[in-house]
Design an enzyme around this catalytic site. Sequence first.
Site, PDB file in Angstrom:
ATOM      1  N   ASP A   1       2.976  -4.165  -0.484  1.00  0.00           N
ATOM      2  CA  ASP A   1       2.280  -5.257   0.241  1.00  0.00           C
ATOM      3  C   ASP A   1       3.485  -6.241   0.767  1.00  0.00           C
ATOM      4  OD1 ASP A   1      -0.766  -6.508   0.442  1.00  0.00           O
ATOM      5  OD2 ASP A   1       1.044  -7.935   0.689  1.00  0.00           O
ATOM      6  N   ILE A   2       3.465  -6.629   1.937  1.00  0.00           N
ATOM      7  CA  ILE A   2       4.412  -7.747   2.413  1.00  0.00           C
ATOM      8  C   ILE A   2       4.566  -8.831   1.746  1.00  0.00           C
ATOM      9  CG2 ILE A   2       3.218  -8.614   4.534  1.00  0.00           C
ATOM     10  CD1 ILE A   2       5.254  -7.850   6.533  1.00  0.00           C
TER      11      ILE A   2
ATOM     12  N   ASN B   1     -11.151  -5.664  -1.223  1.00  0.00           N
ATOM     13  CA  ASN B   1     -11.603  -6.839  -0.474  1.00  0.00           C
ATOM     14  C   ASN B   1     -12.468  -6.429   0.700  1.00  0.00           C
ATOM     15  OD1 ASN B   1     -10.526  -8.781  -2.400  1.00  0.00           O
ATOM     16  ND2 ASN B   1      -8.494  -8.747  -1.365  1.00  0.00           N
TER      17      ASN B   1
ATOM     18  N   GLY C   1     -12.314 -12.371   1.363  1.00  0.00           N
ATOM     19  CA  GLY C   1     -11.112 -12.699   2.006  1.00  0.00           C
ATOM     20  C   GLY C   1     -10.342 -11.420   2.539  1.00  0.00           C
ATOM     21  N   GLN C   2     -11.520 -10.397   3.212  1.00  0.00           N
ATOM     22  CA  GLN C   2     -10.748  -9.205   3.663  1.00  0.00           C
ATOM     23  C   GLN C   2      -9.965  -9.667   4.994  1.00  0.00           C
ATOM     24  OE1 GLN C   2     -13.430  -6.145   4.798  1.00  0.00           O
ATOM     25  NE2 GLN C   2     -11.618  -4.694   5.454  1.00  0.00           N
TER      26      GLN C   2
ATOM     27  N   HIS D   1      -8.338  -0.782   2.435  1.00  0.00           N
ATOM     28  CA  HIS D   1      -6.941  -0.588   1.556  1.00  0.00           C
ATOM     29  C   HIS D   1      -7.414  -0.887   0.189  1.00  0.00           C
ATOM     30  CE1 HIS D   1      -7.155  -4.583   3.417  1.00  0.00           C
ATOM     31  NE2 HIS D   1      -6.934  -4.780   2.482  1.00  0.00           N
ATOM     32  N   LEU D   2      -6.902  -0.048  -0.768  1.00  0.00           N
ATOM     33  CA  LEU D   2      -7.008  -0.223  -2.233  1.00  0.00           C
ATOM     34  C   LEU D   2      -5.667  -1.139  -2.729  1.00  0.00           C
ATOM     35  CD1 LEU D   2      -8.490  -0.081  -5.020  1.00  0.00           C
ATOM     36  CD2 LEU D   2      -7.381   2.223  -5.037  1.00  0.00           C
ATOM     37  N   HIS D   3      -5.885  -2.264  -3.287  1.00  0.00           N
ATOM     38  CA  HIS D   3      -4.751  -3.120  -3.738  1.00  0.00           C
ATOM     39  C   HIS D   3      -4.646  -2.480  -5.078  1.00  0.00           C
ATOM     40  CE1 HIS D   3      -4.688  -6.625  -0.838  1.00  0.00           C
ATOM     41  NE2 HIS D   3      -6.207  -6.309  -0.729  1.00  0.00           N
TER      42      HIS D   3
HETATM   43  P1  5GP Z   1      -6.893  -8.206   2.348  1.00  0.00           P
HETATM   44  O1  5GP Z   1      -7.041  -9.746   2.213  1.00  0.00           O
HETATM   45  O2  5GP Z   1      -7.439  -7.726   3.675  1.00  0.00           O
HETATM   46  O3  5GP Z   1      -7.543  -7.270   1.209  1.00  0.00           O
HETATM   47  O4  5GP Z   1      -5.373  -7.733   2.290  1.00  0.00           O
HETATM   48  C1  5GP Z   1      -4.412  -7.499   3.191  1.00  0.00           C
HETATM   49  C2  5GP Z   1      -3.164  -7.356   2.473  1.00  0.00           C
HETATM   50  O5  5GP Z   1      -2.091  -6.769   3.799  1.00  0.00           O
HETATM   51  C3  5GP Z   1      -2.657  -8.680   2.235  1.00  0.00           C
HETATM   52  O6  5GP Z   1      -2.192  -8.584   0.842  1.00  0.00           O
HETATM   53  C4  5GP Z   1      -1.360  -8.818   3.107  1.00  0.00           C
HETATM   54  O7  5GP Z   1      -0.120  -9.269   2.326  1.00  0.00           O
HETATM   55  C5  5GP Z   1      -1.096  -7.476   3.538  1.00  0.00           C
HETATM   56  N1  5GP Z   1      -0.332  -7.350   4.557  1.00  0.00           N
HETATM   57  C6  5GP Z   1      -0.657  -7.873   5.902  1.00  0.00           C
HETATM   58  N2  5GP Z   1      -0.059  -7.253   7.054  1.00  0.00           N
HETATM   59  C7  5GP Z   1       0.898  -6.547   6.500  1.00  0.00           C
HETATM   60  C8  5GP Z   1       2.017  -5.874   7.003  1.00  0.00           C
HETATM   61  O8  5GP Z   1       2.258  -5.908   8.212  1.00  0.00           O
HETATM   62  N3  5GP Z   1       2.756  -5.008   5.991  1.00  0.00           N
HETATM   63  C9  5GP Z   1       2.476  -4.921   4.948  1.00  0.00           C
HETATM   64  N4  5GP Z   1       3.290  -3.988   4.174  1.00  0.00           N
HETATM   65  N5  5GP Z   1       1.380  -5.624   4.280  1.00  0.00           N
HETATM   66  C10 5GP Z   1       0.700  -6.452   5.011  1.00  0.00           C
END
Ligand code: 5GP
Length: 113
Positions: free
Chosen positions: A29-30, A86, A92-93, A99-101
Amino acid sequence: MDCIFCKIASKEIPSKIVFENERIIAFEDINPKAPTHILIIPKKHIPYIAEIKKEDIPLVGELIYVARKIAEEKELDKDGYRLVFNNGKNAGQEVFHIHLHLLGGRKFGWPPG
Ligand code: 5GP
Ligand code: ZN
């Protein structure tokens, strides 16, 4: 398609890849929320949990299996780790490609914030 995770899957956008096979890619994750924070995604574009089809059941199961393997490689399994999807506004998606964190390396609160 203008999907950031499809672009990561196709390597159009670079990422720190930790696992890849024909169906799945996992990358760091970035903006990590824990010492280890990896996203495990299907290469197939599925925007929400509600868009998972019956034929995707093995694919979605494999996301969890890949998370388990990465967690073991990183020795997160001893102390435990958290897996999170999420889904939608209240969760907060932010990225509409499922995607699975995989989060590990610290203790997490419950209930989540
Ligand atoms: P969500 O809130 O949709 O469950 O999580 C999205 C996740 O994607 C966040 O934790 C965010 O930091 C990560 N993310 C968003 N854009 C990028 C990207 O360009 N590269 C990477 N590696 N992670 C990203
Ligand atoms: Zn996508």
